[in-house]
Structures are given as C-alpha cells and as structure tokens.
Design a protein around this motif. Structure first.
Motif, PDB file in Angstrom:
ATOM      1  N   MET A   1       0.772  -3.451  -0.139  1.00  0.00           N
ATOM      2  CA  MET A   1      -0.033  -3.119  -1.183  1.00  0.00           C
ATOM      3  C   MET A   1      -1.194  -2.257  -0.427  1.00  0.00           C
ATOM      4  O   MET A   1      -1.524  -1.193  -0.954  1.00  0.00           O
ATOM      5  CB  MET A   1      -0.326  -3.708  -2.297  1.00  0.00           C
ATOM      6  CG  MET A   1      -1.154  -3.490  -3.529  1.00  0.00           C
ATOM      7  SD  MET A   1      -0.807  -4.301  -5.107  1.00  0.00           S
ATOM      8  CE  MET A   1      -2.676  -4.121  -5.634  1.00  0.00           C
ATOM      9  N   LEU A   2      -1.781  -2.941   0.136  1.00  0.00           N
ATOM     10  CA  LEU A   2      -2.963  -2.685   0.973  1.00  0.00           C
ATOM     11  C   LEU A   2      -2.910  -1.382   1.726  1.00  0.00           C
ATOM     12  O   LEU A   2      -3.642  -0.525   1.544  1.00  0.00           O
ATOM     13  CB  LEU A   2      -3.552  -3.788   1.684  1.00  0.00           C
ATOM     14  CG  LEU A   2      -4.952  -3.423   2.495  1.00  0.00           C
ATOM     15  CD1 LEU A   2      -6.031  -3.326   1.852  1.00  0.00           C
ATOM     16  CD2 LEU A   2      -5.093  -4.463   3.684  1.00  0.00           C
ATOM     17  N   VAL A   3      -1.703  -1.167   2.317  1.00  0.00           N
ATOM     18  CA  VAL A   3      -1.055   0.065   3.051  1.00  0.00           C
ATOM     19  C   VAL A   3      -1.230   1.126   2.008  1.00  0.00           C
ATOM     20  O   VAL A   3      -1.648   2.228   2.401  1.00  0.00           O
ATOM     21  CB  VAL A   3      -0.122  -0.187   3.874  1.00  0.00           C
ATOM     22  CG1 VAL A   3       0.363   0.934   4.560  1.00  0.00           C
ATOM     23  CG2 VAL A   3      -0.188  -1.231   4.934  1.00  0.00           C
ATOM     24  N   CYS A   5      -2.771   1.641  -0.834  1.00  0.00           N
ATOM     25  CA  CYS A   5      -3.949   1.872  -1.410  1.00  0.00           C
ATOM     26  C   CYS A   5      -4.973   2.555  -0.166  1.00  0.00           C
ATOM     27  O   CYS A   5      -5.366   3.551  -0.377  1.00  0.00           O
ATOM     28  CB  CYS A   5      -4.803   0.612  -1.488  1.00  0.00           C
ATOM     29  SG  CYS A   5      -4.195  -0.135  -3.091  1.00  0.00           S
ATOM     30  N   ALA A   6      -4.881   2.266   1.089  1.00  0.00           N
ATOM     31  CA  ALA A   6      -5.408   3.079   2.167  1.00  0.00           C
ATOM     32  C   ALA A   6      -4.673   4.312   2.352  1.00  0.00           C
ATOM     33  O   ALA A   6      -5.564   5.221   2.436  1.00  0.00           O
ATOM     34  CB  ALA A   6      -5.290   2.221   3.520  1.00  0.00           C
ATOM     35  N   CYS A   8      -3.471   6.152  -0.070  1.00  0.00           N
ATOM     36  CA  CYS A   8      -3.899   7.030  -1.267  1.00  0.00           C
ATOM     37  C   CYS A   8      -5.445   7.390  -0.697  1.00  0.00           C
ATOM     38  O   CYS A   8      -5.843   8.613  -1.193  1.00  0.00           O
ATOM     39  CB  CYS A   8      -4.070   6.350  -2.414  1.00  0.00           C
ATOM     40  SG  CYS A   8      -2.439   6.142  -3.188  1.00  0.00           S
TER      41      CYS A   8
END
Length: 56
Positions: A1-3, A5-6, A8
C-alpha cells in the motif's frame, strides 16, 4: 500500500512539473511572437499536457 501511495505522489508530481514547464514554454513563445508583431495561436489540452503553438 505504501508503494502505491508513493507511486501516486510521484505521478502527480511529474504531471504537475510537465504542465508547469509547458506553461512556461507557451508564455515564452507567445511573448516572442508578440515582440515580432505576430499573434500567438495556442491550442492546449487539459493541464497543457499537449499543446500546439503557431505565430501568425
């Protein structure tokens, strides 16, 4: 999920940067056209991601 967001955030930054630099190019070209006594004709898409410029 962090990837995700990054990714985007990076994509938004790149789109914004491209739009900004196209805007600067259009302004500079338009100014040069007016200094030569012409009329700037600009057609651009949303956020100026694609544009065409002519000096008439």
């Amino acid at each position: 999920m962090l990837v995700g967001c990054a990714a985007c955030i990076v994509a938004a930054f790149l789109i914004t940067a491209q739009s900004y630099f196209h805007h600067k190019e259009i302004k500079t070209a338009g100014k040069g056209c007016l200094e030569q006594g012409g009329t700037a004709v600009v057609e651009k898409s949303f956020l100026a991601l694609n544009y065409s410029f002519s000096c008439e």
